[in-house]
Scaffold this active site. Structure first.
Site, mmCIF file in Angstrom:
data_model
loop_
_atom_site.group_PDB
_atom_site.id
_atom_site.type_symbol
_atom_site.label_atom_id
_atom_site.label_comp_id
_atom_site.label_asym_id
_atom_site.label_seq_id
_atom_site.Cartn_x
_atom_site.Cartn_y
_atom_site.Cartn_z
ATOM 1 N N GLU A 123 0.851 -1.207 -0.055
ATOM 2 C CA GLU A 123 -0.084 -0.067 0.068
ATOM 3 C C GLU A 123 0.760 1.479 0.080
ATOM 4 O O GLU A 123 0.433 2.404 -0.489
ATOM 5 C CB GLU A 123 -0.832 -0.104 1.218
ATOM 6 C CG GLU A 123 -1.847 -0.969 1.243
ATOM 7 C CD GLU A 123 -1.713 -2.440 1.712
ATOM 8 O OE1 GLU A 123 -2.643 -3.215 1.913
ATOM 9 O OE2 GLU A 123 -0.642 -2.760 2.144
ATOM 10 N N PHE A 178 -12.038 -6.831 13.499
ATOM 11 C CA PHE A 178 -10.912 -7.509 12.701
ATOM 12 C C PHE A 178 -10.678 -6.310 11.610
ATOM 13 O O PHE A 178 -11.600 -5.761 11.029
ATOM 14 C CB PHE A 178 -11.522 -8.730 11.944
ATOM 15 C CG PHE A 178 -10.378 -9.287 11.003
ATOM 16 C CD1 PHE A 178 -9.434 -9.695 11.837
ATOM 17 C CD2 PHE A 178 -10.452 -9.193 9.929
ATOM 18 C CE1 PHE A 178 -8.153 -10.112 10.739
ATOM 19 C CE2 PHE A 178 -9.531 -9.710 8.976
ATOM 20 C CZ PHE A 178 -8.325 -10.112 9.426
ATOM 21 N N GLN A 179 -9.523 -5.929 11.817
ATOM 22 C CA GLN A 179 -8.750 -4.887 10.737
ATOM 23 C C GLN A 179 -9.333 -3.842 10.939
ATOM 24 O O GLN A 179 -9.569 -2.793 9.814
ATOM 25 C CB GLN A 179 -8.712 -5.511 9.213
ATOM 26 C CG GLN A 179 -7.841 -6.769 9.006
ATOM 27 C CD GLN A 179 -7.703 -6.946 7.475
ATOM 28 O OE1 GLN A 179 -8.605 -6.627 6.687
ATOM 29 N NE2 GLN A 179 -6.675 -7.551 7.050
ATOM 30 N N LYS A 228 -17.412 -0.454 5.447
ATOM 31 C CA LYS A 228 -18.025 -1.400 4.462
ATOM 32 C C LYS A 228 -19.410 -1.512 4.029
ATOM 33 O O LYS A 228 -20.034 -1.437 2.792
ATOM 34 C CB LYS A 228 -17.498 -2.887 4.852
ATOM 35 C CG LYS A 228 -17.937 -3.934 3.701
ATOM 36 C CD LYS A 228 -17.367 -5.448 4.099
ATOM 37 C CE LYS A 228 -17.369 -6.276 2.887
ATOM 38 N NZ LYS A 228 -16.645 -7.562 3.189
#
Length: 573
Positions: free
Chosen positions: A50, A112-113, A162
């Site tokens: 990234e 998560f993440q 998301k």
């Protein structure tokens, strides 16, 4: 018609006429990647890290006048991108970073993440947004592009959960955007411009000092006209190289820590200094108290009011667009010259005589060798072989300074390097972004064996997208600038600066499917460069050039010293 948030993201980028998107997929952005798959107007470039995505988007922007765009996932995707974002922020590069985030209901629950992208990036972006409602998405992206490219440019991050990319709403992309709290001044104050004109006409020892703002503001034509009209000496900072053409006698070289003797002496001893799109940073003026000890008047033109009188008090501040302000100032000069009111020609002649005396020191002269390859010699040959018109990217260190000193840039946006943050590893991804933004242009990455290994995995990206970058690796088996400082300041105690486990770069390049060349003799440098840009013009060529380990960058102004306290060579130690 209702669209999903992911569809809206892609449609917004299309509305902004984005042609290339640099990124790396992950769970939080898969809806967006699914929509990228369904269209063919935006080419996605899959990097291998990234950090490289952001660097490549950064260079795309630096070399094209467009806003670079990259896409990363949540958590480690964002944290990997931070170095690239900070690099762009320090050099005022317009860029939009789209990051994925965990679903809105999971924010703050250590999902998560998950990471606080807005909080982490706040110190190193011009602005950032967290979009919690799909209805706000299109307007937010419009604002992001507007903020990134206007005023003093900079990176803007849009963090999108998301579920927002899955939700639906009606889509309409705003044609314009207005923000009450954000209205950068563009037009310089006419009264201040006239004050500047009067000082310029009275000057006996004038100096024009320009920085990256000239390049970013697309003001090079106006600057060249202004300097040529006046006949004054001009210096470009590391970030401003190419703003005024280096081939002209009026260009006295780069100023600062590794600037020329004549540029630094003229900066220190002028009576009127015209600063244009520059910020008087520590690597340019050295010690501010030492710089201010000689009486002189300072005119400062900059789009960013916070940059004016930040480190050095100025006499005539002008806040405004650099190109427009220079046009106004030059028009006023034309009027004055038409009325017979010109500059002080006699004093200017004497000033040029003094500058020519300083030039006689030949501060960039170096000892040539038939046995050892001098890094300065390589850059001179690179300039000759490319006709001085390649896009040159660099990493950070001695090779960066030699490229800046010996490759004479006549045009802006031909020199891409990390000036403010000094980020090792930018060279190769910068070359990728520059090549995608400027198809058909020769692009060379000047690097060192330390820097190139930081993003060397991008050789894979270059292979996938057929990017025929020429990598000029000045291999001295040291972290060269660290070694130079250790020699001068730390009693030659070379702590952790020797690279004693290097890969075979030729074999490594070939393993990635590229051409690798090892050059060990001065006589082989030019033929190898000509082969790289000629016979192998359509291939990535890694030139591993074994250089003199003992060579240092001169001149040099040590930390805390003034501009006139230069070391011109080893004899001054």
């Amino acid at each position: 018609m209702e669209l999903t948030g992911a569809e809206i993201v892609v449609r917004c980028l299309q509305e902004e006429r984005v042609e290339h998107l640099f990124g790396y997929p992950g769970g939080a952005v898969l809806y967006i990647y699914d929509e990228i798959f369904k269209q063919d107007t935006i080419q996605h470039i899959l990097v291998r890290h990234e950090q490289a995505a952001v660097h490549a988007a950064d260079a795309y922007s630096r070399s094209t006048e467009k806003v670079g765009v990259c896409l990363v996932t949540s958590g480690p995707g964002v944290t990997n991108a931070v170095t690239g974002i900070a690099t762009a922020y320090m050099d005022s590069i317009p860029m939009v970073i789209i990051s994925g985030q965990v679903p809105t209901h999971a924010i703050g629950e250590d999902a998560f993440q998950e990471c606080d992208a807005v909080g982490i990036t706040r110190p190193c972006v011009k602005h950032n947004f967290l979009v919690k409602n799909v209805k706000d998405l299109a307007e937010t992206i419009k604002k992001a592009f507007h903020i990134a490219r206007t005023g003093r440019p900079g990176p803007v991050l849009v963090d999108i959960p998301k579920d927002v990319t899955r939700d639906r709403c009606r889509f309409e992309y705003p044609q314009s955007v207005a923000m009450r709290s954000y209205n950068p001044v563009v037009k310089g104050h006419q009264g201040q411009i006239r004050k500047a004109l009067n000082l310029i006409l009275q000057a006996e020892r004038p100096m024009i000092y320009t920085g990256g703002g000239v390049v970013l503001g697309n003001a090079a034509p106006e600057l060249n006209r202004f300097v040529d009209k006046l006949g004054f000496p001009c210096t470009n900072t590391l970030m401003g190289l190419g703003g005024y053409r280096a081939s002209d006698r009026k260009f006295v070289g780069m100023p600062g820590m590794h600037g020329t003797y004549e540029a630094n002496m003229a900066m220190q001893h002028c009576d009127v200094l015209v600063a244009i799109g520059a910020r008087f940073d520590d690597r340019v003026i050295g010690n501010p108290k030492h710089f201010s000890q000689n009486p002189h008047k300072i005119i400062h033109i900059d789009i960013d009011p916070s940059s004016i009188s930040k480190r050095v008090k100025v006499d005539v501040p002008i806040v405004g667009d650099v190109a427009e302000t220079l046009r106004n100032l030059t028009d006023l000069l034309d009027e004055s010259f038409g009325k017979g009111q010109g500059t002080n020609a006699k004093a200017l002649e004497a000033w040029w005589h003094q500058i020519d005396e300083w030039r006689k020191r030949e501060c960039l002269k170096y000892k040539t060798s038939d046995e050892l390859i001098k890094p300065q010699f390589v850059i001179e040959k690179l300039w000759e072989v490319t006709g001085g018109d390649a896009i040159i990217t660099s990493d950070v260190g001695q090779h960066q300074m030699w490229a800046a000193q010996y490759y004479r840039f006549d045009r802006p946006r031909r020199w891409l390097n990390s000036g403010g943050l000094g980020t090792m590893g930018v060279g190769l991804p910068y070359a990728m972004g520059a090549m995608l933004g400027n198809p058909g242009q020769p692009v060379a990455c000047v690097t060192g064996e330390g820097s190139i290994q930081m993003c060397i995995q991008e050789l894979s990206t270059c292979r996938q997208y057929n990017l025929p970058v020429k990598i000029v690796n000045l291999n001295n088996r040291y972290l060269g600038m660290v070694r130079q400082w250790q020699q001068i300041e730390y009693g030659s105690r070379y702590s952790q600066s020797y690279m004693d486990a290097l890969p075979d770069f030729v074999a490594l390049a070939e393993a990635y499917g590229h051409v690798g060349l090892r050059i060990e003799r001065p006589a082989d440098v030019e033929p190898a460069l000509r082969d790289a840009f000629g016979k192998h013009r359509d291939r990535l060529v890694f030139l591993d050039i074994i250089t003199d380990q003992t060579e240092n960058v001169w001149p040099m102004v040590q930390g805390g010293k003034g501009l006139t306290e230069m070391l011109l060579g080893a004899e001054d130690l």
